[in-house]
Design a protein around this motif. Sequence first.
Motif, mmCIF file in Angstrom:
data_model
loop_
_atom_site.group_PDB
_atom_site.id
_atom_site.type_symbol
_atom_site.label_atom_id
_atom_site.label_comp_id
_atom_site.label_asym_id
_atom_site.label_seq_id
_atom_site.Cartn_x
_atom_site.Cartn_y
_atom_site.Cartn_z
ATOM 1 N N VAL A 90 -3.707 -15.081 2.175
ATOM 2 C CA VAL A 90 -3.631 -13.876 3.016
ATOM 3 C C VAL A 90 -2.508 -13.000 2.467
ATOM 4 O O VAL A 90 -1.336 -13.215 2.794
ATOM 5 C CB VAL A 90 -3.328 -14.223 4.500
ATOM 6 N N PRO A 91 -2.847 -12.037 1.586
ATOM 7 C CA PRO A 91 -1.767 -11.229 1.003
ATOM 8 C C PRO A 91 -1.102 -10.332 2.051
ATOM 9 O O PRO A 91 -1.723 -9.967 3.047
ATOM 10 C CB PRO A 91 -2.494 -10.390 -0.048
ATOM 11 N N ALA A 92 0.185 -10.010 1.803
ATOM 12 C CA ALA A 92 0.916 -9.114 2.714
ATOM 13 C C ALA A 92 0.336 -7.706 2.617
ATOM 14 O O ALA A 92 -0.149 -7.296 1.561
ATOM 15 C CB ALA A 92 2.385 -9.094 2.329
ATOM 16 N N SER A 93 0.431 -6.966 3.709
ATOM 17 C CA SER A 93 0.043 -5.557 3.671
ATOM 18 C C SER A 93 0.920 -4.850 2.637
ATOM 19 O O SER A 93 2.042 -5.294 2.349
ATOM 20 C CB SER A 93 0.226 -4.922 5.050
ATOM 21 N N GLU A 94 0.418 -3.748 2.087
ATOM 22 C CA GLU A 94 1.089 -3.060 0.984
ATOM 23 C C GLU A 94 2.559 -2.738 1.236
ATOM 24 O O GLU A 94 3.412 -2.901 0.377
ATOM 25 C CB GLU A 94 0.368 -1.739 0.721
ATOM 26 N N HIS A 95 2.857 -2.251 2.429
ATOM 27 C CA HIS A 95 4.208 -1.781 2.735
ATOM 28 C C HIS A 95 5.082 -2.854 3.368
ATOM 29 O O HIS A 95 6.208 -2.590 3.754
ATOM 30 C CB HIS A 95 4.102 -0.599 3.715
ATOM 31 N N TYR A 96 4.558 -4.094 3.495
ATOM 32 C CA TYR A 96 5.268 -5.120 4.268
ATOM 33 C C TYR A 96 6.734 -5.293 3.869
ATOM 34 O O TYR A 96 7.624 -5.296 4.714
ATOM 35 C CB TYR A 96 4.525 -6.458 4.174
ATOM 36 N N ALA A 97 6.974 -5.423 2.562
ATOM 37 C CA ALA A 97 8.342 -5.695 2.114
ATOM 38 C C ALA A 97 9.094 -4.417 1.744
ATOM 39 O O ALA A 97 10.249 -4.476 1.310
ATOM 40 C CB ALA A 97 8.301 -6.652 0.918
ATOM 41 N N ASP A 98 8.441 -3.289 1.926
ATOM 42 C CA ASP A 98 9.014 -2.004 1.517
ATOM 43 C C ASP A 98 9.983 -1.493 2.596
ATOM 44 O O ASP A 98 9.591 -1.300 3.746
ATOM 45 C CB ASP A 98 7.841 -1.028 1.336
ATOM 46 N N LEU A 99 11.240 -1.260 2.244
ATOM 47 C CA LEU A 99 12.209 -0.814 3.246
ATOM 48 C C LEU A 99 11.993 0.651 3.622
ATOM 49 O O LEU A 99 12.397 1.083 4.697
ATOM 50 C CB LEU A 99 13.640 -1.049 2.759
ATOM 51 N N ASP A 100 11.392 1.443 2.723
ATOM 52 C CA ASP A 100 11.059 2.848 3.053
ATOM 53 C C ASP A 100 9.556 3.004 3.168
ATOM 54 O O ASP A 100 8.931 3.647 2.344
ATOM 55 C CB ASP A 100 11.566 3.790 1.945
#
Lengths: 230, 230
Positions: free
Chosen positions: A219-229
Motif C-alpha cells: 500500500v504505497p503512501a499518497s504522493e504528498h504524505y511525507a512532503d512538508l510543503d
Amino acid sequence: MSTLYHYPFCPHSRFVRLALGEYGALVDLVEERFWDRREEFLIMNPAGTTPVFVDQAGPPVPGPAIIAEYLDETRGLLLAERRLLAEDPAERVEIRRLTSWFNDKFYAEVAEPLVSEKIYRRVMPKEAGGGPPDTTVMRAARSNIRYHLAYMTWLVSSRDWLACDRMTYADLAAAAQLSVVDYLGEVPWNENEAVKHWYAKMKSRPSFRPLLAETALGVPASEHYADLDF
Amino acid sequence: MSTLYHYPFCPHSRFVRLALGEYGALVDLVEERFWDRREEFLIMNPAGTTPVFVDQAGPPVPGPAIIAEYLDETRGLLLAERRLLAEDPAERVEIRRLTSWFNDKFYAEVAEPLVSEKIYRRVMPKEAGGGPPDTTVMRAARSNIRYHLAYMTWLVSSRDWLACDRMTYADLAAAAQLSVVDYLGEVPWNENEAVKHWYAKMKSRPSFRPLLAETALGVPASEHYADLDF
C-alpha cells in the motif's frame, strides 16, 4: 529503557509515539501484530489492543488515554510550558475532551474503518478478519471525515492549536489519526486550508519524522504524505 | 449547585451518578433525551452524548472518563482512604484500565447493544433510530457477557474489589454497566457466584439506591433487580 508495543499504522500507537517524541523519551519499539493475540501480550493487556507502554520496572500501561495520563504524571512537569496537558482544570477538560474526540470518535468513524479495510485486512490471516476491503464501510468513513474536518476548521480558526493557545495531547491525537488517513490519500485537503496549515505545523515537528518514513507493504503512501510543503 | 445532564438507563450516566453519590455531592439531575440533539446540549458536548457534568461556574465536563478525572482532581482528596482513584502510579493504571474496560469495552460489547435494542429503540422516534429490536445484535451481546463475567470472576477471586483491595472507579463502572443489563434480566447470575457476591456489596451502597428505584416505560425490571438479597 522503556518499551512501546505498537503497530506502525495503528493511530493510537502513533499518538503515543508522538507524545514520547515530544517528551524526548528514549524507547524500544516492538512491533505487535495484535491480531495474533500473542499470549505474553494478552497478559500485559487483556483487551489485546495496541499500544502498550512498559516503563522500566513499571506496570504495563495500555491504551492511548491511560498512557497519556501516565506520561503526564511521570514526565509532564519536565516539559514546563510545553506540557501536553495543563494545570488549569478547565483547560484539562478541553484537552481531554478533544483528545478523546480524535482517539475515540474520529478513530471509530474515520480512521479505524479506513485503516482496517485498506491495510489491516491485507495483512491479517482470514481467520483474524483478513480479506478484500468492504467498500460500504469505506464510503461511510469518507463521508464522516468531512464533518470532522469542518469541526477542526472551526477549532483552528478560533485558537492557535486545537484545544488552546499551545500544542497539547489534542493536537497529537488529531495528527496521529489524520496521518494514517493521509497516508491512504483519503484527506480532502483542498477544501480545508486552515486544517492543512495546522497539519503542516504538526508534520514539521521532529517527533513526526519517524512516522513519515514508514510504509505499508503493498500500500504505497499518497504522493504528498511525507512532503512538508504539501 | 452542580448539574448532571443524564439519561436514566445510560450506563455512563449511572457511573457518574454512583461516583457523585460516593463523593456525597449534591447535584441537580436533568434528564437529557440525547437523541433529540438539543442545541444547548450540543454546545455543551458536541459529541451529543450523556452524561455531561456542570460544576457551578465550571466548564461542561463530558463523558464518564473525563468526569471521573475531574471529580478526582476537584474532590478526590476529600474522600481520603475512600478515594476512588489512587496515589500510587501502578494502582492508577490498573483502576483506569478496568474503568475503561467496563465503560468502553463492556459497554460496546454488552450493555450498549442490549439497552439500545430493548429500551432506547422503544422510546426514540423512527428518524433517530427507533423501531423493533434487532435480535441478532442481542444474541451477540448475550454471548459476549459470558466472557466478561468469567473475567470478573477471575478479578474478584484474587482481590477484594475489581482493581485492588478497596472500592474504586473500576467497581462503579462495572456495577453501573451491569445494573442496566440486570434490569433487563440479561445477567446469568447462577453461573457466576463470585461476581454476584461482589455485585450484592455494590447494590447495598446508599449511592446505588436511586438507580434501583428507576423504571423504564413499558419495560419492567427483572424480578430480582431491586432485591438486595437476590
